[in-house]
Scaffold this active site. Structure first.
Site, PDB file in Angstrom:
ATOM      1  N   HIS A 200    -104.285  19.485  30.812  1.00 34.99           N
ATOM      2  CA  HIS A 200    -103.393  19.906  29.746  1.00 34.99           C
ATOM      3  C   HIS A 200    -103.501  21.424  29.625  1.00 34.99           C
ATOM      4  O   HIS A 200    -103.600  21.977  28.529  1.00 34.99           O
ATOM      5  CB  HIS A 200    -103.761  19.236  28.426  1.00 34.99           C
TER       6      HIS A 200
ATOM      7  N   SER B  71    -107.551   6.807  30.799  1.00 33.13           N
ATOM      8  CA  SER B  71    -106.321   6.060  30.489  1.00 33.13           C
ATOM      9  C   SER B  71    -105.217   6.346  31.502  1.00 33.13           C
ATOM     10  O   SER B  71    -104.247   5.592  31.587  1.00 33.13           O
ATOM     11  CB  SER B  71    -105.831   6.414  29.085  1.00 33.13           C
ATOM     12  N   GLU B  72    -105.348   7.418  32.279  1.00 27.18           N
ATOM     13  CA  GLU B  72    -104.355   7.746  33.300  1.00 27.18           C
ATOM     14  C   GLU B  72    -104.752   7.199  34.674  1.00 27.18           C
ATOM     15  O   GLU B  72    -104.294   7.702  35.708  1.00 27.18           O
ATOM     16  CB  GLU B  72    -104.150   9.264  33.384  1.00 27.18           C
TER      17      GLU B  72
ATOM     18  N   HIS C 114    -105.635  16.188  36.785  1.00 22.68           N
ATOM     19  CA  HIS C 114    -104.636  16.197  35.710  1.00 22.68           C
ATOM     20  C   HIS C 114    -105.187  17.012  34.558  1.00 22.68           C
ATOM     21  O   HIS C 114    -106.282  16.749  34.064  1.00 22.68           O
ATOM     22  CB  HIS C 114    -104.343  14.768  35.243  1.00 22.68           C
TER      23      HIS C 114
ATOM     24  N   HIS D 214     -96.479  17.394  28.156  1.00 19.39           N
ATOM     25  CA  HIS D 214     -97.755  16.717  28.381  1.00 19.39           C
ATOM     26  C   HIS D 214     -98.753  17.601  29.118  1.00 19.39           C
ATOM     27  O   HIS D 214     -99.818  17.898  28.596  1.00 19.39           O
ATOM     28  CB  HIS D 214     -97.503  15.419  29.158  1.00 19.39           C
TER      29      HIS D 214
ATOM     30  N   GLY E  34    -107.412  15.362  29.799  1.00 17.18           N
ATOM     31  CA  GLY E  34    -107.350  15.613  31.230  1.00 17.18           C
ATOM     32  C   GLY E  34    -108.248  14.643  31.974  1.00 17.18           C
ATOM     33  O   GLY E  34    -109.039  13.908  31.362  1.00 17.18           O
TER      34      GLY E  34
ATOM     35  N   GLY F 243    -112.639   9.512  27.046  1.00 15.34           N
ATOM     36  CA  GLY F 243    -113.428   9.927  25.893  1.00 15.34           C
ATOM     37  C   GLY F 243    -114.519  10.921  26.181  1.00 15.34           C
ATOM     38  O   GLY F 243    -115.208  11.359  25.255  1.00 15.34           O
TER      39      GLY F 243
END
Length: 228
Positions: free
Chosen positions: A99, A78-79, A97, A159, A33, A49
């Site tokens: 999960h 990464s998003e 964001h 996702h 997330g 991370g």
């Protein structure tokens, strides 16, 4: 590179607070997330991370809207393309964001989360499910941006979920509302096909909410002197 506390220090702390809250609510698990907030042309975003339920302000990176690193010792999520795309296309100021378990579960089976409860209108009504694409790719960012058209939330197939809002607090509340709505749908579906509010009923809710100032919070009155 400047000292990390000098660039968007308050916003970094707010992102860390939001991540810890979402972690405590069970919407963020481990490093999965990301959360960001925009101020002008700069964005404070959680680093890749990092364990989000224990995120600290120094684990929040600052970038420009073009993705250029401004400050921070860690790589941004990464998003990042997804977050920046939401800001550029919709002019909003915060993105969450997750999960989250229920939202992620429904993203694996639904093509959309229908408007089965009027509170979903706070997110724009029916929540679309963006087609699956590999995490961190331009394809994923673009599919989610399309699903967010006219909406404050979207599910991401197989996702997770994403919400956005004018403030970080609102984006967090949207994420919590979406997870609740997904849970309601799952429970209702166990008994039969959930009834969906049609456009006429949705419009009536909007009109009633405006007329009655529904959702307006009232300040807590100050404690009177001498009370305990």
């Amino acid at each position: 590179m400047t000292d990390s506390s000098a660039v968007l220090g308050q916003e970094r702390a707010a992102v860390a607070d939001a991540c810890r809250r979402l972690g405590a609510e069970g919407l963020l698990i481990g490093t999965a997330g990301n959360v960001s907030v925009r101020v002008g042309e700069r964005v404070a975003v959680s680093a890749t991370g990092a364990v989000l339920a224990r995120l600290t302000p120094d684990q929040v990176t600052v970038v420009n809207l073009d993705g250029t690193l401004v400050d921070g010792s860690l790589e941004p999520t990464s998003e990042l393309d997804l977050h920046l795309g939401v800001y550029r296309r919709y002019g909003t100021c915060a993105v969450v964001h997750t999960h989250a378990p229920m939202a992620t579960a429904l993203s694996c089976v639904l093509d959309e989360l229908p408007c089965i409860h009027y509170q979903l209108l706070a997110l724009g009504g029916t929540v679309r499910v963006a087609p699956y694409a590999t995490f961190g790719t331009p394809e994923l960012a673009e599919s989610v941006l399309a699903a967010l058209e006219g909406r404050a939330a979207a599910l991401m197939a197989n996702h997770g979920a994403v919400t956005h809002a004018p403030t970080l607090d609102q984006a967090v509340e949207h994420a919590l509302l979406l997870e609740w709505a997904c849970g309601v749908h799952q429970r209702a579906a166990a008994f039969g096909p959930p009834r969906v509010l049609d456009e006429t009923r949705q419009r009536a809710v909007v009109e009633a909410a405006i007329a009655r100032h529904y959702g307006t919070t009232h300040p807590v009155p100050p404690a009177q002197e001498g009370t305990r």
